[in-house]
Design a protein around this motif. Structure first.
Motif, short mmCIF file in Angstrom:
data_model
loop_
_atom_site.label_atom_id
_atom_site.label_comp_id
_atom_site.label_asym_id
_atom_site.label_seq_id
_atom_site.Cartn_x
_atom_site.Cartn_y
_atom_site.Cartn_z
N GLU A 299 3.83 -3.66 -4.87
CA GLU A 299 3.19 -2.50 -4.26
C GLU A 299 2.06 -2.92 -3.34
O GLU A 299 1.89 -2.38 -2.25
N SER A 300 1.27 -3.90 -3.76
CA SER A 300 0.16 -4.36 -2.92
C SER A 300 0.67 -5.06 -1.66
O SER A 300 0.06 -4.96 -0.60
N GLN A 301 1.80 -5.76 -1.78
CA GLN A 301 2.40 -6.40 -0.60
C GLN A 301 2.83 -5.35 0.41
O GLN A 301 2.63 -5.50 1.61
N LEU A 302 3.46 -4.29 -0.08
CA LEU A 302 3.93 -3.21 0.80
C LEU A 302 2.75 -2.53 1.48
O LEU A 302 2.80 -2.25 2.68
N LEU A 303 1.69 -2.29 0.74
CA LEU A 303 0.50 -1.67 1.31
C LEU A 303 -0.12 -2.57 2.37
O LEU A 303 -0.48 -2.12 3.46
N ARG A 304 -0.21 -3.86 2.08
CA ARG A 304 -0.78 -4.82 3.05
C ARG A 304 0.07 -4.88 4.32
O ARG A 304 -0.47 -4.86 5.43
N ALA A 305 1.38 -4.94 4.16
CA ALA A 305 2.27 -4.99 5.32
C ALA A 305 2.15 -3.71 6.14
O ALA A 305 2.12 -3.76 7.38
N SER A 306 2.07 -2.57 5.47
CA SER A 306 1.95 -1.29 6.18
C SER A 306 0.65 -1.23 6.97
O SER A 306 0.63 -0.78 8.11
N LEU A 307 -0.43 -1.68 6.35
CA LEU A 307 -1.71 -1.69 7.05
C LEU A 307 -1.68 -2.61 8.26
O LEU A 307 -2.19 -2.26 9.33
N LEU A 308 -1.08 -3.78 8.10
CA LEU A 308 -1.00 -4.71 9.23
C LEU A 308 -0.18 -4.12 10.37
O LEU A 308 -0.59 -4.15 11.52
N VAL A 309 0.97 -3.58 10.05
CA VAL A 309 1.90 -3.11 11.08
C VAL A 309 1.40 -1.85 11.77
O VAL A 309 1.58 -1.69 12.98
N TYR A 310 0.76 -0.95 11.03
CA TYR A 310 0.35 0.32 11.62
C TYR A 310 -1.13 0.36 12.01
O TYR A 310 -1.48 0.75 13.12
N ARG B 215 4.58 -13.99 1.89
CA ARG B 215 3.96 -13.05 0.95
C ARG B 215 4.35 -11.61 1.23
O ARG B 215 4.28 -10.78 0.34
N LEU B 216 4.72 -11.30 2.45
CA LEU B 216 5.05 -9.93 2.82
C LEU B 216 6.54 -9.62 2.73
O LEU B 216 6.96 -8.52 3.03
N GLN B 217 7.33 -10.59 2.30
CA GLN B 217 8.78 -10.42 2.23
C GLN B 217 9.21 -9.94 0.85
O GLN B 217 8.60 -10.29 -0.15
N PRO B 218 10.29 -9.16 0.78
CA PRO B 218 10.84 -8.80 -0.53
C PRO B 218 11.47 -10.02 -1.18
O PRO B 218 11.75 -11.02 -0.52
N ALA B 219 11.69 -9.93 -2.48
CA ALA B 219 12.27 -11.04 -3.24
C ALA B 219 13.52 -10.54 -3.97
O ALA B 219 13.61 -9.37 -4.33
N LEU B 220 14.46 -11.45 -4.18
CA LEU B 220 15.64 -11.15 -4.98
C LEU B 220 15.22 -11.19 -6.44
O LEU B 220 14.78 -12.22 -6.93
#
Length: 171
Positions: free
Chosen positions: A80-91, A143-148
């Motif tokens: 969840e924190s990775q997704l939030l960080r990626a969203s903040l960076l991208v937007y 760190r921002l990538q999903p994992a299997l």
């Protein structure tokens, strides 16, 4: 939080392996939307995107940590924190740079709309460049990538749909 923490919250998505390349796999997922059960569905940006995409498939490349093969149903996860960080960076980063550039242009040349527009464009370009530099580092990108997470043995893989020419169906 790190992945070893007990409080690490993972957002999961199911998909199917469509290709294997060395130690990585391509996983196809179908965008899921919970908009039907949400009270804010009409005013939400996610709802608009879900309606526009109409359930289109996405493909994601991840490390093959489970030995998955083509056709395997798998579960991907991202913190969840990775997704939030990626969203903040991208937007937020490009938007903040656009606003800063626009305000700087308007401040340097008051009353000149063109200065604010050019400043905004330069700020947006600087924001995208900063985004590229920040996410271009291998450790940050990883760190921002999903994992299997696992091969999903409970998910049934549907049989492929075979389409015949209409002349064979109508005598």
């Amino acid at each position: 939080m790190d992945r070893d923490s007990e409080a690490w919250i993972v957002i999961e998505e199911k998909g199917t392996v469509v290709a294997v390349s060395d130690d990585k796999i391509w996983v196809q997922t179908i965008r899921q939307s919970t908009c039907g059960s949400c009270s804010a569905r009409k005013g939400c940006g996610q709802g608009v995107l879900a309606r526009m995409s109409d359930g289109r498939a996405n493909q994601v490349r991840v490390h093959n940590t489970c030995g998955a093969t083509v056709g395997d149903p798998v579960v991907l996860g991202i913190g969840e924190s990775q997704l939030l960080r990626a969203s903040l960076l991208v937007y937020a980063l490009p938007l903040g740079a656009l606003l800063t550039g626009s305000l700087t242009g308007a401040g340097l040349w008051p009353g000149q709309d063109l200065a604010a527009i050019i400043g905004g464009g330069l700020g947006l370009a600087a924001g995208f460049l900063a985004l590229k530099l920040l996410t271009g580092k291998a450790e940050e990108a990883a760190r921002l990538q999903p994992a299997l997470l696992r091969i999903d043995v409970n998910q049934a893989v549907p049989e492929p749909l075979v389409v015949h020419q209409s002349s064979t169906l109508n005598p």
